[in-house]
Design an enzyme around this catalytic site. Structure first.
Site, mmCIF file in Angstrom:
data_model
loop_
_atom_site.group_PDB
_atom_site.id
_atom_site.type_symbol
_atom_site.label_atom_id
_atom_site.label_comp_id
_atom_site.label_asym_id
_atom_site.label_seq_id
_atom_site.Cartn_x
_atom_site.Cartn_y
_atom_site.Cartn_z
ATOM 1 N N GLU A 99 0.815 -1.220 0.000
ATOM 2 C CA GLU A 99 0.000 0.000 0.000
ATOM 3 C C GLU A 99 0.846 1.267 0.000
ATOM 4 O O GLU A 99 0.790 2.079 0.939
ATOM 5 C CB GLU A 99 -0.965 -0.009 1.189
ATOM 6 C CG GLU A 99 -1.897 -1.206 1.189
ATOM 7 C CD GLU A 99 -2.975 -1.163 2.268
ATOM 8 O OE1 GLU A 99 -2.965 -0.229 3.087
ATOM 9 O OE2 GLU A 99 -3.828 -2.063 2.274
ATOM 10 N N GLU A 120 -4.988 -8.593 0.910
ATOM 11 C CA GLU A 120 -5.670 -8.164 2.138
ATOM 12 C C GLU A 120 -7.151 -7.970 1.855
ATOM 13 O O GLU A 120 -7.519 -7.356 0.847
ATOM 14 C CB GLU A 120 -5.144 -6.809 2.660
ATOM 15 C CG GLU A 120 -3.811 -6.871 3.327
ATOM 16 C CD GLU A 120 -3.403 -5.527 3.921
ATOM 17 O OE1 GLU A 120 -4.291 -4.724 4.283
ATOM 18 O OE2 GLU A 120 -2.184 -5.292 3.998
HETATM 19 O O1 IFM Z 1 -4.125 -2.801 9.160
HETATM 20 C C1 IFM Z 1 -4.088 -2.321 7.862
HETATM 21 C C2 IFM Z 1 -2.904 -2.878 7.106
HETATM 22 O O2 IFM Z 1 -1.711 -2.618 7.768
HETATM 23 C C3 IFM Z 1 -2.825 -2.267 5.735
HETATM 24 N N1 IFM Z 1 -4.084 -2.381 5.045
HETATM 25 C C4 IFM Z 1 -5.281 -2.007 5.740
HETATM 26 C C5 IFM Z 1 -5.338 -2.680 7.101
HETATM 27 C C6 IFM Z 1 -6.631 -2.269 7.837
HETATM 28 O O3 IFM Z 1 -6.660 -0.890 8.010
#
Ligand code: IFM
Length: 501
Positions: free
Chosen positions: A182, A388
């Site tokens: 990210e 994710e």
């Molecule tokens: O916890 C975070 C993660 O570190 C990166 N993506 C989003 C998740 C939830 O906010």
């Protein structure tokens, strides 16, 4: 003589549709990141990262929580791997802590730091779980921030050196790598809105950071190809924004275009298509002439990837609006006066319809289907992995010692259904990682938001698989997407005592 009317034959019950099945070899995983779970921030030579510093700055993180202990994964990783094995996971995505492995952000690696990841990878491999390592999940060594951080080109060069020494040391055990997690958050929340470390609020620094993260990615891929076995699988994980206009008006469509430019194409363009989008350069021309983008950089960034990591939680609804209006400040990333969207001042953010998670994020699995199928259309031949996806809810341990998080199970079921539909529609999706394996440190929200499949009691650090973990285990073991309510044949696959000491 007319025959009496035939009596209708009793109908055999229609056979229930078989549950949707995922392809053999599909990776069933869960994800974490170093600062969110490891703790041990001052052990074995690890130095401070920007998140250690940010947490020590009063008022930046909920109740001044820190990752000093987190969920103690550094010491409890063996227990956590047993937990994963008990859940039938076939892959674990974790991140390598840069200040643990290369404490000053330059120079030689720390053997003690590398040894932790060697032990972790060995434990995973012994349990039949594929390790998937992310090199950067936001924990820049503080020394590099002191030298200018991601707005400076040198940080990209340091990142490639760190990638090379980590890849060289661990490439015999770890075959799947992600450079950045990210980068939008690192650049635009870290240097734009300042709600993430290092907490700077300069739109030009944010754009410079985005470019140097891209450059670091490209340089790191080249460096990794030089040290890893030929069959290593390299990627980046992007949190792509699924954008919807508030109305079909041209003005709202243009708001979508602007946020798509500075939210998505700022990374997709150089990484996958070989250059920054012209409209992004035009939208931000009043802020910077992009002189930090040097000849040859875009070629350097545009390295062939073996797969793309896709992180998705919720869609984003935007409209054209007046700069500084309330809607323009509702950006879903913690508010604050500074914007994480340079060049998009006249864009408003609106709540999408639907139920919301404890983060206030609307639940909309159709966004994941849209994202995967759009990417598959635009980048045919590039395998995708959902690196994710998950939800925070207000979980509580019940009197019987269990956590009945049926809202999370419904969230996961809805999103896995979307992944299955995307597969049926031709997207080459190779795996899914739930965020997160464990409740953990949720950045500026501290420990107030629980995303885990496994509940963590923060006073004892005891782990308790939630009901969603048991459901996910059944899906992972069978490769079939059973509805959350269906009683599992032979009883719920509760983790055994042996699996979870
Ligand atoms: O916890 C975070 C993660 O570190 C990166 N993506 C989003 C998740 C939830 O906010």
């Amino acid at each position: 003589m007319p025959l009496p009317p035939a009596r209708p034959l009793p109908q055999a019950p229609a056979p229930a549709d078989p549950p949707p099945r995922f392809p053999a070899g599909f990776l069933w995983g869960a994800a974490t990141s170093a600062y969110q779970v490891e703790g041990a921030t001052a052990e074995d030579g690890r130095t401070a990262s920007i998140w250690d510093t940010f947490c020590r700055t009063p008022g930046k993180v909920f109740q001044d929580h820190t990752g000093e202990v987190a969920v103690d994964h550094y010491h409890r990783f063996r227990e956590d791997v047993r937990l994963m094995a008990g859940l039938g996971l076939t892959a674990y995505r974790f991140s390598v802590s840069w200040p643990r492995v290369q404490p000053t952000g330059r120079g030689p690696a720390s053997q003690r730091g590398l040894d932790f990841y060697r032990r972790l990878a060995d434990e995973l491999l012994a349990a039949g779980i594929t390790p998937v390592a992310t090199l950067y999940h936001w924990d820049l060594p503080q020394e590099l921030e002191a030298a200018g951080g991601w707005p400076e080109r040198a940080t990209a060069e340091r990142f490639a050196e760190y990638a090379a020494l980590t890849g060289e040391a661990l490439g015999d055990r770890i075959g799947r790598w992600t450079t950045l997690n990210e980068p939008w958050c690192s650049a635009f929340l870290g240097y734009g809105s300042g709600v993430h470390a290092p907490g700077r609020t300069d739109p030009v620094d944010a754009l410079r950071a985005a470019h140097h993260l891209n450059l670091g990615h490209g340089l790191a891929v080249t460096a990794l190809r030089g040290v890893l076995p030929a069959d290593a699988q390299l990627s980046a994980s992007l949190n792509l924004h699924v954008l919807r206009p508030l109305t079909p008006s041209d003005a709202d469509q243009d708001a979508v275009r602007r946020i798509d430019a500075v939210g998505n194409r700022v990374f997709l363009g150089p990484m996958l298509e070989g250059g920054y989008p012209e409209d992004l350069l035009a939208d931000t021309a009043h802020l910077t002439d992009w002189a930090f983008l040097r000849a040859g950089d875009e070629k350097e960034i545009h390295q062939p990837l073996d797969w793309l990591g896709v992180n998705y939680y919720t869609p984003t609804v935007v409209s054209a609006t007046a700069a500084g209006s309330a809607a323009a400040r509702e950006d879903g990333h913690g508010g604050g006066a500074a914007s994480p969207w340079p060049g998009a001042d006249r864009v408003g953010f609106h709540p999408a319809p639907g139920e919301r998670t404890a983060m206030g994020w609307p639940v909309d699995p159709s966004g994941l289907h849209q994202l995967l199928t759009d990417l598959a259309r635009r980048h045919p031949g590039l395998p995708l992995i959902v690196t994710e996806n998950g939800a925070a809810y207000e979980d509580e341990i019940g009197a019987d010692g269990t956590v009945d998080d049926r809202d999370r199970t419904a969230y996961l079921h809805g999103h896995l259904t979307a992944v299955h539909r995307a597969l049926a529609d031709g997207a080459d999706v190779r795996g899914y990682f739930a965020w997160s394996l464990l409740d953990n440190f949720e950045w500026a929200y501290g420990y107030a938001k629980r995303f885990g499949l496994v509940h963590v009691d923060y006073s004892t650090l005891a782990r308790t698989p939630k009901a969603s973990a048991r459901w996910y285990a059944r899906v992972a073991r069978s490769g079939e997407l059973h509805p959350p309510s269906a009683p599992p044949a032979g009883g719920a696959p509760r983790p055994t005592e042996r699996d979870h000491p």
